[in-house]
Write an enzyme that holds these catalytic residues in place. Sequence first.
Site, PDB file in Angstrom:
ATOM      1  N   ALA A 230       0.886  -1.190   0.023  1.00  0.00           N
ATOM      2  CA  ALA A 230      -0.038  -0.005   0.030  1.00  0.00           C
ATOM      3  C   ALA A 230       0.745   1.208  -0.020  1.00  0.00           C
ATOM      4  O   ALA A 230       0.627   2.393   0.733  1.00  0.00           O
ATOM      5  CB  ALA A 230      -1.079   0.195   1.228  1.00  0.00           C
TER       6      ALA A 230
ATOM      7  N   ARG B  18      17.511  -1.653 -11.068  1.00  0.00           N
ATOM      8  CA  ARG B  18      16.589  -2.608 -10.739  1.00  0.00           C
ATOM      9  C   ARG B  18      16.898  -3.872 -10.364  1.00  0.00           C
ATOM     10  O   ARG B  18      16.387  -4.716  -9.331  1.00  0.00           O
ATOM     11  CB  ARG B  18      15.517  -2.940 -11.898  1.00  0.00           C
ATOM     12  CG  ARG B  18      14.751  -1.579 -12.388  1.00  0.00           C
ATOM     13  CD  ARG B  18      13.672  -1.768 -13.260  1.00  0.00           C
ATOM     14  NE  ARG B  18      12.760  -0.709 -13.721  1.00  0.00           N
ATOM     15  CZ  ARG B  18      13.233   0.154 -14.718  1.00  0.00           C
ATOM     16  NH1 ARG B  18      14.383  -0.196 -15.316  1.00  0.00           N
ATOM     17  NH2 ARG B  18      12.551   1.236 -14.933  1.00  0.00           N
TER      18      ARG B  18
ATOM     19  N   VAL C 214       4.184  -6.001 -10.329  1.00  0.00           N
ATOM     20  CA  VAL C 214       4.742  -4.653 -10.504  1.00  0.00           C
ATOM     21  C   VAL C 214       6.064  -4.499 -10.038  1.00  0.00           C
ATOM     22  O   VAL C 214       7.039  -3.789 -10.537  1.00  0.00           O
ATOM     23  CB  VAL C 214       3.945  -3.514 -10.142  1.00  0.00           C
ATOM     24  CG1 VAL C 214       4.407  -2.220 -10.248  1.00  0.00           C
ATOM     25  CG2 VAL C 214       2.337  -3.407 -10.569  1.00  0.00           C
TER      26      VAL C 214
ATOM     27  N   HIS D 290      11.870  -4.910 -19.052  1.00  0.00           N
ATOM     28  CA  HIS D 290      11.561  -3.837 -18.225  1.00  0.00           C
ATOM     29  C   HIS D 290      13.069  -3.146 -17.786  1.00  0.00           C
ATOM     30  O   HIS D 290      13.639  -3.856 -17.292  1.00  0.00           O
ATOM     31  CB  HIS D 290      10.767  -3.732 -17.311  1.00  0.00           C
ATOM     32  CG  HIS D 290      10.378  -2.470 -16.725  1.00  0.00           C
ATOM     33  ND1 HIS D 290      10.260  -1.551 -17.324  1.00  0.00           N
ATOM     34  CD2 HIS D 290      10.134  -2.137 -15.357  1.00  0.00           C
ATOM     35  CE1 HIS D 290       9.815  -0.359 -16.790  1.00  0.00           C
ATOM     36  NE2 HIS D 290       9.816  -0.952 -15.342  1.00  0.00           N
TER      37      HIS D 290
HETATM   38  N1  APR Z   1       3.957  -7.648   2.119  1.00  0.00           N
HETATM   39  C1  APR Z   1       3.239  -6.851   1.784  1.00  0.00           C
HETATM   40  N2  APR Z   1       3.703  -5.488   1.704  1.00  0.00           N
HETATM   41  C2  APR Z   1       5.021  -5.312   1.663  1.00  0.00           C
HETATM   42  C3  APR Z   1       5.929  -6.552   1.983  1.00  0.00           C
HETATM   43  C4  APR Z   1       5.076  -7.712   2.164  1.00  0.00           C
HETATM   44  N3  APR Z   1       5.857  -8.843   2.825  1.00  0.00           N
HETATM   45  N4  APR Z   1       7.195  -5.923   1.893  1.00  0.00           N
HETATM   46  C5  APR Z   1       6.875  -4.712   1.808  1.00  0.00           C
HETATM   47  N5  APR Z   1       5.682  -4.344   1.580  1.00  0.00           N
HETATM   48  C6  APR Z   1       5.274  -2.901   1.295  1.00  0.00           C
HETATM   49  C7  APR Z   1       5.858  -2.183   2.265  1.00  0.00           C
HETATM   50  O1  APR Z   1       5.345  -1.804   3.427  1.00  0.00           O
HETATM   51  C8  APR Z   1       5.614  -0.566   1.533  1.00  0.00           C
HETATM   52  O2  APR Z   1       4.401  -0.012   2.118  1.00  0.00           O
HETATM   53  O3  APR Z   1       5.447  -2.856   0.026  1.00  0.00           O
HETATM   54  C9  APR Z   1       5.448  -1.171  -0.159  1.00  0.00           C
HETATM   55  C10 APR Z   1       5.932  -0.615  -1.074  1.00  0.00           C
HETATM   56  O4  APR Z   1       5.627   0.623  -1.229  1.00  0.00           O
HETATM   57  P1  APR Z   1       6.670   1.780  -1.564  1.00  0.00           P
HETATM   58  O5  APR Z   1       8.031   1.612  -0.660  1.00  0.00           O
HETATM   59  O6  APR Z   1       6.065   3.058  -1.460  1.00  0.00           O
HETATM   60  O7  APR Z   1       7.242   1.577  -2.995  1.00  0.00           O
HETATM   61  P2  APR Z   1       6.711   1.869  -4.277  1.00  0.00           P
HETATM   62  O8  APR Z   1       7.161   3.142  -4.909  1.00  0.00           O
HETATM   63  O9  APR Z   1       5.230   1.769  -4.024  1.00  0.00           O
HETATM   64  O10 APR Z   1       7.104   0.787  -5.303  1.00  0.00           O
HETATM   65  C11 APR Z   1       6.708  -0.534  -5.169  1.00  0.00           C
HETATM   66  O11 APR Z   1       6.953  -1.209  -7.754  1.00  0.00           O
HETATM   67  O12 APR Z   1       7.750   0.010  -9.280  1.00  0.00           O
HETATM   68  C12 APR Z   1       8.016  -0.859  -8.406  1.00  0.00           C
HETATM   69  O13 APR Z   1      10.415  -0.647  -8.179  1.00  0.00           O
HETATM   70  C13 APR Z   1       9.267  -0.725  -7.658  1.00  0.00           C
HETATM   71  O14 APR Z   1       9.549  -2.784  -6.621  1.00  0.00           O
HETATM   72  C14 APR Z   1       8.970  -1.501  -6.293  1.00  0.00           C
HETATM   73  C15 APR Z   1       7.345  -1.561  -6.067  1.00  0.00           C
END
Ligand code: APR
Length: 311
Positions: free
Chosen positions: A13, A91, A121, A178
């Site tokens: 989220a 990446r 994603v 990608h």
């Molecule tokens: N289960 C659920 N959520 C998780 C877990 C898990 N095991 N591990 C991490 N998360 C959550 C984090 O708590 C965080 O809220 O995934 C979320 C990732 O959100 P952001 O850090 O804001 O990253 P974001 O910019 O959304 O990117 C997410 O998409 O484009 C790709 O490279 C990017 O791999 C990255 C992903």
Amino acid sequence: MSLKRKKITVVGAGFVGATAAHWAAAKELGDVCLIDIIEGMPQGKALDLMQASPVEGFDAAIIGTNDYKDTADSDVVIITAGLPRKPGMSRDDLLFKNTEIVKAVTEKIAKYSPNAFLIIVSNPLDAMVYVAHKVSGFPTNRVMGMAGVLDAARFRTFIAMELNVSVEDVTAFVLGGHGDTMVPLPRYSTVAGIPLPDLMPPEKIEALVERTRNGGAEIVNLLKTGSAFFAPSASAVSMAESILKDKKRIMPCAAYCDKEYGVGGYFVGVPVKLGAGGVEQVIEISLLPEEKAAFQKSVDAVKSLVQKINL
Ligand code: APR
């Protein structure tokens, strides 16, 4: 025919996940479940988004949770969980960390939503789709990655900016993994049906191709604390929409290719038909020798990443 609302779960989220929930709810694709490991955060964002619905006028139930039971019976699951890129990080640097995360997430999703379509994603994308497929055991038509739609959208944006025309009339075609090895195909990219090479000199096209290739890094360098999220989330949701509404759009996605393009059993970016059956068809086009070479380089990069993963 079932008139029940569709259910879309978004795992993670954070920036991409919360924005994906936003697009999906605003388009009324169905009810949305937002899940994260951080307690309270998905619940808070879901409630906030629900409270936007009377203002914006959309009907969708949006829940936030830390419990996978709440994700049960999802039709589509968009997986964004993982670490985003920081400046200077490729990446691929994310490979090992995000493999663990995507593995853990997919196991739970597959348990509660055994019939879902998975749209990955998390980066490095092509490798993470492989992980999700392997761990879920889902058929290949139900597992795919979002990359090409975003790469094509970036290319379309740059073409429209350069020519000062509406993005709506610009189509773009990209192939391959990608990342730095993506293969934009200018001769299949058009403005209102006119091929790009008829509208711009080759050096200008090359500059836009280069900017597209570095499109993610350009944003990482500006943001400094994270990576792109508006366009990535919109791209993932457009794939979900094509599946949920059986639109049968032709979109570039990371899809399983065995004989197709001679890939030999990996997920790479190719044009596919997305409908109620998920990836209903991989569309093969003939490539010029230099395009074939660039595509092969991209496939090789995906293979070498996947071979580093121990599953
Ligand atoms: N289960 C659920 N959520 C998780 C877990 C898990 N095991 N591990 C991490 N998360 C959550 C984090 O708590 C965080 O809220 O995934 C979320 C990732 O959100 P952001 O850090 O804001 O990253 P974001 O910019 O959304 O990117 C997410 O998409 O484009 C790709 O490279 C990017 O791999 C990255 C992903």
